[in-house]
Design a protein around this motif. Structure first.
Motif, mmCIF file in Angstrom:
data_model
loop_
_atom_site.group_PDB
_atom_site.id
_atom_site.type_symbol
_atom_site.label_atom_id
_atom_site.label_comp_id
_atom_site.label_asym_id
_atom_site.label_seq_id
_atom_site.Cartn_x
_atom_site.Cartn_y
_atom_site.Cartn_z
ATOM 1 N N HIS A 246 1.024 -1.016 -0.357
ATOM 2 C CA HIS A 246 -0.032 -0.057 0.005
ATOM 3 C C HIS A 246 0.369 1.042 -0.065
ATOM 4 C CE1 HIS A 246 -3.927 2.503 0.854
ATOM 5 N NE2 HIS A 246 -2.199 2.793 2.106
ATOM 6 N N ARG A 247 2.278 1.286 0.397
ATOM 7 C CA ARG A 247 2.695 2.815 0.433
ATOM 8 C C ARG A 247 3.364 2.632 -0.723
ATOM 9 N NH1 ARG A 247 5.549 0.941 4.665
ATOM 10 N NH2 ARG A 247 7.900 -0.121 3.778
ATOM 11 N N ILE A 248 3.706 1.690 -1.569
ATOM 12 C CA ILE A 248 3.998 1.447 -2.693
ATOM 13 C C ILE A 248 3.410 2.340 -3.706
ATOM 14 C CG2 ILE A 248 4.770 0.234 -5.025
ATOM 15 C CD1 ILE A 248 6.146 -1.304 -2.558
ATOM 16 N N ARG B 63 14.580 -5.028 -10.478
ATOM 17 C CA ARG B 63 13.667 -6.123 -9.667
ATOM 18 C C ARG B 63 12.424 -5.440 -8.511
ATOM 19 N NH1 ARG B 63 18.929 -7.251 -4.905
ATOM 20 N NH2 ARG B 63 20.103 -8.627 -6.737
ATOM 21 N N THR B 64 11.756 -3.884 -9.561
ATOM 22 C CA THR B 64 11.007 -3.436 -9.017
ATOM 23 C C THR B 64 9.503 -3.320 -9.914
ATOM 24 O OG1 THR B 64 12.349 -1.528 -9.819
ATOM 25 C CG2 THR B 64 12.666 -2.048 -7.562
ATOM 26 N N LYS B 65 10.049 -3.549 -11.145
ATOM 27 C CA LYS B 65 9.396 -2.984 -12.501
ATOM 28 C C LYS B 65 8.225 -3.787 -12.621
ATOM 29 C CE LYS B 65 11.226 -6.469 -16.153
ATOM 30 N NZ LYS B 65 12.413 -6.408 -17.477
ATOM 31 N N PHE B 66 8.011 -5.057 -11.729
ATOM 32 C CA PHE B 66 6.700 -5.521 -11.657
ATOM 33 C C PHE B 66 5.200 -4.820 -11.148
ATOM 34 C CE2 PHE B 66 8.605 -6.332 -7.347
ATOM 35 C CZ PHE B 66 7.124 -5.675 -6.899
ATOM 36 N N SER C 254 -1.494 -7.107 -11.689
ATOM 37 C CA SER C 254 -2.040 -7.743 -10.017
ATOM 38 C C SER C 254 -1.866 -6.144 -9.601
ATOM 39 C CB SER C 254 -1.574 -9.461 -9.240
ATOM 40 O OG SER C 254 -2.332 -10.234 -10.110
ATOM 41 N N PHE C 255 -0.109 -6.011 -9.446
ATOM 42 C CA PHE C 255 0.074 -4.537 -8.946
ATOM 43 C C PHE C 255 -0.256 -3.745 -9.785
ATOM 44 C CE2 PHE C 255 2.835 -7.600 -6.523
ATOM 45 C CZ PHE C 255 3.197 -6.134 -5.364
ATOM 46 N N ALA C 256 -0.412 -3.651 -11.128
ATOM 47 C CA ALA C 256 -1.659 -2.440 -12.196
ATOM 48 C C ALA C 256 -2.630 -2.396 -12.203
ATOM 49 C CB ALA C 256 -0.822 -2.669 -13.333
ATOM 50 N N SER C 257 -3.680 -3.353 -11.305
ATOM 51 C CA SER C 257 -4.516 -2.596 -11.414
ATOM 52 C C SER C 257 -4.623 -2.345 -9.641
ATOM 53 C CB SER C 257 -5.738 -4.368 -11.191
ATOM 54 O OG SER C 257 -4.758 -4.827 -9.905
ATOM 55 N N LEU C 258 -4.012 -2.094 -9.220
ATOM 56 C CA LEU C 258 -4.183 -1.400 -7.598
ATOM 57 C C LEU C 258 -4.463 0.090 -8.868
ATOM 58 C CD1 LEU C 258 -1.761 -2.602 -5.802
ATOM 59 C CD2 LEU C 258 -3.917 -3.348 -5.816
ATOM 60 N N LEU C 259 -3.771 0.955 -9.548
ATOM 61 C CA LEU C 259 -3.605 2.056 -9.876
ATOM 62 C C LEU C 259 -4.536 2.427 -10.864
ATOM 63 C CD1 LEU C 259 0.324 2.697 -10.452
ATOM 64 C CD2 LEU C 259 -0.734 2.778 -8.676
ATOM 65 N N VAL C 260 -5.205 1.605 -11.245
ATOM 66 C CA VAL C 260 -6.536 1.569 -12.749
ATOM 67 C C VAL C 260 -7.026 2.799 -12.100
ATOM 68 C CG1 VAL C 260 -8.804 1.281 -13.290
ATOM 69 C CG2 VAL C 260 -6.432 -0.825 -12.896
#
Length: 327
Positions: A14-16, A110-113, A119-125
């Motif tokens: 969440h912080r990221i 290491r961090t581009k995921f 799944s991570f990109a969906s958090l930013l939709v």
């Protein structure tokens, strides 16, 4: 605990997400809010460009990128907008908004995921609309470039693509080939950092502070003396969110030099502020005004759009001897 283990926790994820949102919300070009950049015809020459971010937002952005590049040895961190746009393009590619899988390959392994993993990109939709202008300008320029290459098939002739203020633009990797030579112009430190990401036989770089054009030789002469640029070949000139950051004098000299090249077979695409050409946001910032400006240099405008009341224009023109079909 190692980075890859820490991010597995929801709290850290969440912080990221929060830090990354702030980072992308300050991408290059106009502000990401609902309104246009402040501007208009003041009594003094307009400064152009988006208003500065607050110190708090900039601090969050800088810290976010320190985390994203914590294990990267290429010293790519900078205070400019360029890396932010690169990450944004990678995210837009994951969402299927644009076609730029190259952007993803240029990010730290290491961090581009964060932006490449669905799944991570969906958090930013929920903030997708904030990036609509980057999506729009990317598709517009790519469309012009593809039409340019159809008009000048690489198997029949050699062409140039000159990207002014290239940053971490990926088009030289997506479209470059032996018959399509790219020339990228940007600040020396950006050119140096980009060289750490990749080298290509199809791209040449000209390290140049574009604001130095107030008192320097024409950019065409600098390209000819500093690279293998041949102005006799059909050339596409690309301006993408760069004119915001230049003084009116630099914009005037830059445009005069490029619009007066010794070739009648060029194309010009701009997705940018036109305030440096004295076309200010407002009722007069329209298709007719932009067409008239191009006509003053003997160019024919073939496509035009604008956003934020003319704070940003998306437009394409050709030398008047040409009459290509433009979508």
């Amino acid at each position: 605990m190692a980075w890859v283990n820490v991010v597995s926790s929801f709290q850290h994820r969440h912080r990221i997400q929060t830090q990354t949102q702030h980072s992308f919300l300050s991408s290059a070009g106009p502000p990401v809010g609902d309104g246009p950049p402040r501007g208009g015809p003041p009594s003094a020459p307009p400064s152009g460009g988006p208003p500065p971010s607050s110190p708090l937002v900039e601090s969050i952005i800088n810290n976010a990128f320190k985390v994203l590049y914590v294990a990267d040895s290429r010293s790519l961190i900078d205070s400019s907008k360029n890396l932010r746009v690169l990450w944004t393009r990678a995210l837009l590619n994951t969402w299927g908004e644009i076609d730029d899988d190259i952007a993803q390959t240029l990010l730290p392994q290491r961090t581009k995921f964060i932006v490449t993993n669905p799944s991570f990109a969906s958090l930013l939709v929920p903030i997708k609309d904030k990036f609509s202008w980057i999506t729009k300008r990317t598709k517009y320029i790519d469309g012009v470039l593809e039409n340019f290459l159809r008009e000048h098939p690489p198997n029949t002739e050699t062409t140039n693509v000159v990207v002014i203020g290239a940053g971490y633009d990926t088009r030289s990797l997506r479209y470059g080939r032996k018959e399509v030579q790219f020339y990228e112009v940007d600040l020396p430190d950006i050119v140096q950092r980009k060289s750490l990401l990749f080298n290509s036989d199809f791209v040449s770089s000209l390290p140049l502070d574009l604001n130095s054009l107030e008192n320097s030789p024409s950019i065409i002469e600098l390209l000819k003396s500093g690279t293998t640029f041949d102005e006799s070949k059909p050339t596409l000139f690309v301006f993408e969110a760069v004119l915001f950051y230049l003084s009116p004098e630099s914009v005037a000299n830059l445009m005069t030099s490029i619009m007066n090249t010794n070739n009648n077979n060029n194309t010009y695409v701009i997705t940018d502020s036109l305030m440096g050409m004295k076309i200010f946001p407002g009722p007069s910032s329209n298709e007719e005004t932009v067409a008239k400006w191009f006509a003053g240099y003997g160019k024919k405008m073939i496509s035009h759009d604008k956003i934020w009341g003319g704070a940003v224009h998306l437009t394409c023109a050709v030398d008047d001897e040409k009459s290509p079909t433009q979508k």
